[in-house]
Design a protein around this motif. Structure first.
Motif, PDB file in Angstrom:
ATOM      1  N   LEU A 176       1.189  -1.230  -0.207  1.00 34.03           N
ATOM      2  CA  LEU A 176       0.167  -0.183  -0.088  1.00 34.03           C
ATOM      3  C   LEU A 176       1.024   0.932   0.000  1.00 34.03           C
ATOM      4  CD1 LEU A 176      -3.351  -0.900   2.623  1.00 34.03           C
ATOM      5  CD2 LEU A 176      -2.997  -0.875   0.233  1.00 34.03           C
ATOM      6  N   ALA A 177       2.119   1.513   0.419  1.00 36.01           N
ATOM      7  CA  ALA A 177       3.240   2.244   0.779  1.00 36.01           C
ATOM      8  C   ALA A 177       3.701   2.506  -0.712  1.00 36.01           C
ATOM      9  CB  ALA A 177       4.074   2.033   1.729  1.00 36.01           C
ATOM     10  N   SER A 178       4.189   1.663  -1.247  1.00 31.60           N
ATOM     11  CA  SER A 178       4.696   1.728  -2.377  1.00 31.60           C
ATOM     12  C   SER A 178       3.440   2.156  -4.049  1.00 31.60           C
ATOM     13  CB  SER A 178       5.777   0.257  -3.237  1.00 31.60           C
ATOM     14  OG  SER A 178       4.869  -1.161  -3.002  1.00 31.60           O
ATOM     15  N   ASN A 179       2.574   1.948  -3.429  1.00 31.18           N
ATOM     16  CA  ASN A 179       1.484   1.803  -4.902  1.00 31.18           C
ATOM     17  C   ASN A 179       1.395   3.183  -4.530  1.00 31.18           C
ATOM     18  OD1 ASN A 179      -0.561   1.892  -6.810  1.00 31.18           O
ATOM     19  ND2 ASN A 179      -1.141  -0.843  -6.210  1.00 31.18           N
ATOM     20  N   HIS A 180       0.761   4.313  -5.735  1.00 28.60           N
ATOM     21  CA  HIS A 180       0.670   5.405  -6.438  1.00 28.60           C
ATOM     22  C   HIS A 180      -1.113   5.399  -6.163  1.00 28.60           C
ATOM     23  CE1 HIS A 180       4.985   6.724  -4.408  1.00 28.60           C
ATOM     24  NE2 HIS A 180       5.389   6.421  -5.516  1.00 28.60           N
ATOM     25  N   THR A 183      -6.677   3.185  -4.351  1.00 26.03           N
ATOM     26  CA  THR A 183      -7.793   3.581  -3.335  1.00 26.03           C
ATOM     27  C   THR A 183      -8.351   2.663  -1.814  1.00 26.03           C
ATOM     28  OG1 THR A 183      -9.429   1.817  -4.561  1.00 26.03           O
ATOM     29  CG2 THR A 183      -8.991   3.788  -5.573  1.00 26.03           C
ATOM     30  N   LEU A 184      -9.124   3.692  -1.306  1.00 25.81           N
ATOM     31  CA  LEU A 184     -10.365   3.389   0.159  1.00 25.81           C
ATOM     32  C   LEU A 184     -10.658   2.077  -0.131  1.00 25.81           C
ATOM     33  CD1 LEU A 184     -10.381   4.353   2.256  1.00 25.81           C
ATOM     34  CD2 LEU A 184     -12.291   5.093   2.070  1.00 25.81           C
ATOM     35  N   ALA A 185     -11.156   1.434  -1.439  1.00 24.43           N
ATOM     36  CA  ALA A 185     -11.306   0.252  -1.427  1.00 24.43           C
ATOM     37  C   ALA A 185      -9.904  -0.703  -1.674  1.00 24.43           C
ATOM     38  CB  ALA A 185     -12.035  -0.145  -2.918  1.00 24.43           C
ATOM     39  N   ASP A 186      -8.709  -0.477  -1.612  1.00 25.33           N
ATOM     40  CA  ASP A 186      -8.190  -1.334  -1.779  1.00 25.33           C
ATOM     41  C   ASP A 186      -7.556  -1.474  -0.345  1.00 25.33           C
ATOM     42  OD1 ASP A 186      -7.962  -1.400  -4.124  1.00 25.33           O
ATOM     43  OD2 ASP A 186      -6.918   0.265  -4.797  1.00 25.33           O
ATOM     44  N   VAL A 187      -7.841  -0.458   0.665  1.00 21.04           N
ATOM     45  CA  VAL A 187      -6.423   0.033   2.102  1.00 21.04           C
ATOM     46  C   VAL A 187      -7.482  -0.615   2.387  1.00 21.04           C
ATOM     47  CG1 VAL A 187      -6.701   1.138   3.659  1.00 21.04           C
ATOM     48  CG2 VAL A 187      -5.895   1.707   2.092  1.00 21.04           C
ATOM     49  N   SER A 211     -19.028   5.533   4.607  1.00 16.26           N
ATOM     50  CA  SER A 211     -19.754   6.763   4.101  1.00 16.26           C
ATOM     51  C   SER A 211     -18.967   6.426   2.650  1.00 16.26           C
ATOM     52  CB  SER A 211     -18.741   8.375   4.510  1.00 16.26           C
ATOM     53  OG  SER A 211     -17.813   8.170   4.252  1.00 16.26           O
ATOM     54  N   GLN A 212     -18.981   5.838   2.237  1.00 18.43           N
ATOM     55  CA  GLN A 212     -18.297   4.803   0.666  1.00 18.43           C
ATOM     56  C   GLN A 212     -18.675   3.186   1.038  1.00 18.43           C
ATOM     57  OE1 GLN A 212     -14.784   5.811  -0.946  1.00 18.43           O
ATOM     58  NE2 GLN A 212     -14.193   7.189  -0.003  1.00 18.43           N
ATOM     59  N   LEU A 214     -17.663   0.811   2.811  1.00 17.50           N
ATOM     60  CA  LEU A 214     -16.923   0.235   2.958  1.00 17.50           C
ATOM     61  C   LEU A 214     -16.602  -0.242   4.518  1.00 17.50           C
ATOM     62  CD1 LEU A 214     -14.464   1.869   0.663  1.00 17.50           C
ATOM     63  CD2 LEU A 214     -15.416  -0.471   0.114  1.00 17.50           C
ATOM     64  N   THR A 215     -15.938  -1.656   4.214  1.00 13.04           N
ATOM     65  CA  THR A 215     -15.625  -1.986   5.862  1.00 13.04           C
ATOM     66  C   THR A 215     -14.625  -2.880   5.699  1.00 13.04           C
ATOM     67  OG1 THR A 215     -18.045  -3.303   5.813  1.00 13.04           O
ATOM     68  CG2 THR A 215     -16.187  -4.198   7.816  1.00 13.04           C
ATOM     69  N   PRO A 216     -13.955  -1.995   7.455  1.00 12.72           N
ATOM     70  CA  PRO A 216     -12.262  -2.612   7.128  1.00 12.72           C
ATOM     71  C   PRO A 216     -12.099  -3.685   7.711  1.00 12.72           C
ATOM     72  CG  PRO A 216     -13.055  -0.768   9.023  1.00 12.72           C
ATOM     73  CD  PRO A 216     -13.780  -0.764   8.081  1.00 12.72           C
ATOM     74  N   ASN A 217     -10.900  -4.099   7.476  1.00 13.63           N
ATOM     75  CA  ASN A 217     -10.483  -5.432   8.051  1.00 13.63           C
ATOM     76  C   ASN A 217      -8.968  -4.717   9.073  1.00 13.63           C
ATOM     77  OD1 ASN A 217      -9.231  -8.366   8.626  1.00 13.63           O
ATOM     78  ND2 ASN A 217      -8.355  -8.210   6.812  1.00 13.63           N
ATOM     79  N   ILE A 218      -9.956  -5.180   9.610  1.00 14.24           N
ATOM     80  CA  ILE A 218      -9.745  -4.799  11.232  1.00 14.24           C
ATOM     81  C   ILE A 218      -8.922  -6.222  12.215  1.00 14.24           C
ATOM     82  CG2 ILE A 218      -9.622  -4.114  13.724  1.00 14.24           C
ATOM     83  CD1 ILE A 218     -12.146  -1.903  12.269  1.00 14.24           C
ATOM     84  N   ALA A 219      -8.383  -6.449  12.140  1.00 15.76           N
ATOM     85  CA  ALA A 219      -7.129  -7.544  12.627  1.00 15.76           C
ATOM     86  C   ALA A 219      -6.737  -7.508  14.103  1.00 15.76           C
ATOM     87  CB  ALA A 219      -6.231  -8.437  12.005  1.00 15.76           C
ATOM     88  N   MET A 220      -6.725  -6.561  14.671  1.00 16.24           N
ATOM     89  CA  MET A 220      -5.979  -6.123  15.662  1.00 16.24           C
ATOM     90  C   MET A 220      -6.684  -4.342  16.026  1.00 16.24           C
ATOM     91  SD  MET A 220      -2.214  -7.134  15.271  1.00 16.24           S
ATOM     92  CE  MET A 220      -2.458  -7.092  13.926  1.00 16.24           C
ATOM     93  N   SER A 221      -6.520  -4.028  17.194  1.00 13.10           N
ATOM     94  CA  SER A 221      -6.790  -3.339  18.253  1.00 13.10           C
ATOM     95  C   SER A 221      -6.555  -2.699  19.106  1.00 13.10           C
ATOM     96  CB  SER A 221      -8.791  -2.860  18.136  1.00 13.10           C
ATOM     97  OG  SER A 221      -8.621  -3.458  19.162  1.00 13.10           O
ATOM     98  N   THR A 222      -5.733  -1.450  19.660  1.00  9.92           N
ATOM     99  CA  THR A 222      -5.559  -1.025  20.946  1.00  9.92           C
ATOM    100  C   THR A 222      -5.761   0.066  20.727  1.00  9.92           C
ATOM    101  OG1 THR A 222      -3.450  -0.559  22.309  1.00  9.92           O
ATOM    102  CG2 THR A 222      -2.841  -0.619  19.893  1.00  9.92           C
ATOM    103  N   ASN A 223      -5.541   1.014  22.136  1.00  8.81           N
ATOM    104  CA  ASN A 223      -6.038   1.977  22.401  1.00  8.81           C
ATOM    105  C   ASN A 223      -4.375   3.202  22.602  1.00  8.81           C
ATOM    106  OD1 ASN A 223      -8.470   2.047  22.687  1.00  8.81           O
ATOM    107  ND2 ASN A 223      -9.191   2.267  24.677  1.00  8.81           N
ATOM    108  N   TYR A 224      -3.253   2.363  22.654  1.00 13.13           N
ATOM    109  CA  TYR A 224      -2.066   3.496  22.285  1.00 13.13           C
ATOM    110  C   TYR A 224      -1.222   3.582  20.977  1.00 13.13           C
ATOM    111  CZ  TYR A 224      -2.932   2.181  27.265  1.00 13.13           C
ATOM    112  OH  TYR A 224      -3.447   2.252  28.466  1.00 13.13           O
TER     113      TYR A 224
END
Length: 292
Positions: A176-180, A183-187, A211-212, A214-224
């Motif tokens: 995702l960082a090397s592709n210029h 889209t949000l769908a790719d992310v 709003s688009q 889409l549903t993000p693929n949340i693998a992990m979460s943390t508050n920090y």
């Protein structure tokens, strides 16, 4: 009504245990039990049901709790109002703040404040922004410097200080960082590490995807946020971080047309009399409003 007993009652109600209340108030468990027994005797009602190790409020206890907050807040309010009469900026200032703001925004302000007002004893408490709202609502802190909620509580006044730009980020070698032309769908198709579901930042990012459609693929979460940055830097997932945290460990993901930000600032209870120390610190924060 004995104020020490009332303070013990609130501590037991909030911690859900006599031992927890004792730790908070630096008292033994028997001392807490004695205070609660004294309050129950004064009011001639049982305030807690004790079922094994579980402690729950009775109907009378639930009725007393908001009034207990009110009584102690009025007393504290009166003390501050009388202390303010001499015009001195002194005493204790209880300040709640998030770990991120405490590390990245407040140090120069705290340094300036302590130099200008050496007679003020700062009590800085680090916690999640969402928890800080409760500290303000219940009168345990005068000011909280946090990520502002999209919809603050009616009795909470929120004053923006900083606009905090947010960037989508990944490890430098992540596709995702090397592709210029991402889209949000790719992310959304790649695993993500998100701020905890109870955080204001999580809701900001989640609303963007919704709003688009889409549903993000949340693998992990943390508050920090520092932990999120570490997970991103080793290539485990992408995330969203404040722009102020970006360095060569993470790379921004180019998403044309998408801009995210959150408001950082301070909150206070509108029905509470502020100390001279709190007003002085607010003035310092106001002087930095709109800074990067």
């Amino acid at each position: 009504m004995d104020l020490a007993n009332l303070t013990a009652f609130i501590a037991v109600a909030e911690t859900g245990s006599f031992s927890g209340a004792g730790e908070r108030l630096f008292l033994t468990q028997p001392a807490i039990s004695k205070r609660i027994a004294g309050l129950e005797q004064q009011l001639d009602v049982r305030l807690f049901d004790r079922l094994g190790r579980e402690v729950t409020l009775t109907e009378a206890g639930r009725a007393l709790l908001p009034r207990a907050y009110q009584i102690l807040n009025v007393l504290d309010d009166t003390r501050r109002a009388l202390t303010n009469l001499n015009g001195e900026v002194s005493g204790r200032l209880t300040l709640a703040t998030s770990h991120h703001i405490g590390l990245h925004r407040l140090p120069p302000l705290l340094r300036a404040f302590t130099r200008q007002h050496p007679a003020v004893a700062l009590d800085i408490q680090f916690m999640d922004s969402e928890q800080a709202y409760d500290e303000i609502l219940h009168g345990r802190a005068e000011i909280a410097v946090i990520t502002l909620a999209p919809e603050p509580h009616p009795v909470v006044k929120a004053i923006p200080v900083w606009n905090d730009a947010l960037d989508f980020v990944a490890a430098p070698e992540h596709p995702l960082a090397s592709n210029h032309s991402v889209t949000l769908a790719d992310v959304a198709r790649h695993p993500a590490v998100f701020p905890g579901g109870n955080t204001f930042t999580h809701h900001i990012v989640q609303r963007l995807f919704e709003s688009q459609g889409l549903t993000p693929n949340i693998a992990m979460s943390t508050n920090y946020l520092e932990t999120i940055k570490m997970m991103v830097s080793i290539g485990l997932a992408w995330s969203v971080l404040p722009r102020t945290m970006l360095d060569d460990q993470v790379a921004p993901i180019a998403l044309p047309g998408i801009q995210l930000s959150r408001e950082l600032g301070y909150i206070l209870h509108t029905e509470r009399t502020l100390s001279n120390a709190a007003r002085a610190f607010m003035a310092l924060l106001d002087s930095h409003a709109g800074s990067a």
